[in-house]
Design a protein around this motif. Structure first.
Motif, PDB file in Angstrom:
ATOM      1  N   GLY A   1       0.815  -1.219   0.000  1.00 56.64           N
ATOM      2  CA  GLY A   1       0.000   0.000   0.000  1.00 56.64           C
ATOM      3  C   GLY A   1       0.840   1.256   0.000  1.00 56.64           C
TER       4      GLY A   1
ATOM      5  N   LEU B   1       0.372   5.381   1.407  1.00 54.05           N
ATOM      6  CA  LEU B   1      -0.431   6.289   2.228  1.00 54.05           C
ATOM      7  C   LEU B   1       0.016   7.727   1.978  1.00 54.05           C
TER       8      LEU B   1
ATOM      9  N   ILE C   1      -3.645   0.897  10.655  1.00 57.06           N
ATOM     10  CA  ILE C   1      -3.476   0.161   9.393  1.00 57.06           C
ATOM     11  C   ILE C   1      -2.735  -1.150   9.642  1.00 57.06           C
TER      12      ILE C   1
ATOM     13  N   LEU D   1       4.027  -1.303   3.237  1.00 56.36           N
ATOM     14  CA  LEU D   1       3.440   0.036   3.143  1.00 56.36           C
ATOM     15  C   LEU D   1       4.520   1.102   3.141  1.00 56.36           C
TER      16      LEU D   1
ATOM     17  N   LEU E   1      -5.463   6.170   1.267  1.00 58.18           N
ATOM     18  CA  LEU E   1      -4.769   4.886   1.309  1.00 58.18           C
ATOM     19  C   LEU E   1      -5.019   4.147   0.005  1.00 58.18           C
TER      20      LEU E   1
END
Length: 387
Positions: free
Chosen positions: A37, A39, A54, A63, A85
């Protein structure tokens, strides 16, 4: 298969915002688990609270992320003071994160550290890198985007395009934050790397038109431009602007070798000796031209960037559109900044997730199959999918 999901919230409360974002993502996930991911967060959130939540919902998520000067997504369009996100799900695309520290004082080592950390997780060659490094760090230090890119180029075993931008703090120019896993960092270089059957294309556009002929820089050091063909930097500019001093509205086009590719450098302030301070390094002996533009042309550049990337896209279906635009563009466009996102939204041939942010400097190759450069006042489009 590559599925990309987005959650976006403008709730000012950090916990409420991240809960809303996660609920939006979980609703679209069905039975899938995200691999990685990105952010994007406004500067005033409690970032540790957000990352902790998260991590609790998606433990082990690869992430990265950073603070911004504005956020964009297909959920809410252009926003400021919001939280976005982006999640990636795939069983055929490898996506792994890495991070380097002390990016301002040792950018080459930071890049090597980030690439090594990401690379050791791969079973296939890395094809693409998204980088979201610090710009301003605690104590007022700044990172050198060009040296970070040089470090990444040295660290990768082959030519890997680097796309992305440096973190922002809403024009405070004090401290920007980067995210890696559940960590809130400063002075760091987080990267997200892609391999496997991922396909992509990218394109850049700025909207500024060069004026006059090319001229050679005869004296420059770091980010200070002293002379162009024997004239002071201010005299060179005033040959095009009259008595008006240069501002961000008239960046310098710096040409790559003897071709027509160029990147932008933004003047920041003038000195008593006629030199000009820029917001990034200016190379001596480079060919340059003063530029000019209008707000309509700046906005149109975002569509041009997207259309060029779409023409070069090697697949039949887009799975995601990532966009990176300069904070100077947002500042110059004012209330029209939202049109950059909207033009791309309207130009999509079918519905696809869009996500991006306003940066303090952008990364992308200037030429197809070429090395990556550090840009300013530029709009960058990255299209992602699978074979």
């Amino acid at each position: 298969m590559l599925k990309v999901l987005i959650g976006h919230s403008e709730d000012p409360d950090s916990l409420c915002a991240v809960e809303e974002v996660l609920q939006q993502c979980q609703k679209d996930l069905m039975d899938m688990a995200p691999n990685a991911g990105i952010l994007f967060a406004a500067i005033d959130f409690e970032h540790a609270v957000i990352l902790e939540e998260i991590s609790r919902v998606f433990p082990g998520l690869e992430l990265i992320g950073c603070t911004t000067d504005g956020e964009m997504s297909s959920k809410m369009g252009f926003q400021q003071d919001s939280l976005v996100l982006l999640l990636f799900c795939s069983d055929t695309v490898e996506i792994h994160a890495g991070v380097g520290t002390s990016a301002s004082c040792n950018p080459i080592a930071a890049a090597k550290q980030a690439v090594q950390q990401a690379s050791e997780k791969f079973s296939t060659p890395i094809k693409l890198c998204i980088a979201l490094p610090a710009s301003y760090t605690e104590g007022g230090a700044t990172t050198d985007g060009e040296l970070l890119l040089k470090g990444l180029e040295l660290a990768f075993s082959s030519l890997v395009p680097v796309i992305g931008g440096t973190a922002g703090d809403q024009y405070r120019f004090k401290t920007t934050y980067q995210f890696f896993g559940n960590q809130v960092l400063t002075d760091s270089l987080p990267i997200l790397t892609f391999g496997g059957n991922v396909i992509f294309s990218h394109a850049i556009s700025c909207g500024w038109s060069p004026l006059g002929r090319k001229s050679m820089i005869t004296k420059a050091k770091g980010n200070i431009l002293y002379e162009v063909e024997g004239m002071t930097a201010v005299e060179f500019y005033q040959g095009y602007l009259g008595n008006r001093l240069p501002t961000a509205e008239n960046p310098l086009a710096v040409y790559l070798r003897d071709n027509e590719y160029y990147y932008m450098r933004v003047p920041n302030s003038c000195n008593d000796d006629g030199s000009i301070n820029f917001l990034a390094n200016i190379p001596e002996q480079a060919s340059v031209r003063v530029t000019d533009s209008s707000r309509d042309e700046i906005i149109a550049a975002s569509l041009n960037s997207f259309k060029t990337a779409l023409q070069n896209y090697p697949g039949n279906k887009l799975d995601a559109v990532l966009i990176f635009s300069c904070c100077c563009r947002r500042w110059l466009l004012g209330t029209r900044a939202k049109e950059e996102y909207q033009l791309i939204k309207n130009a999509l041939p079918y519905e696809a997730p869009i996500c991006g942010f306003y940066t303090y400097g952008e990364f992308a190759p200037l030429e197809p199959q070429g090395a990556t450069y550090f840009h300013q006042e530029t709009f960058i489009t990255l299209l992602l999918g699978t074979q």
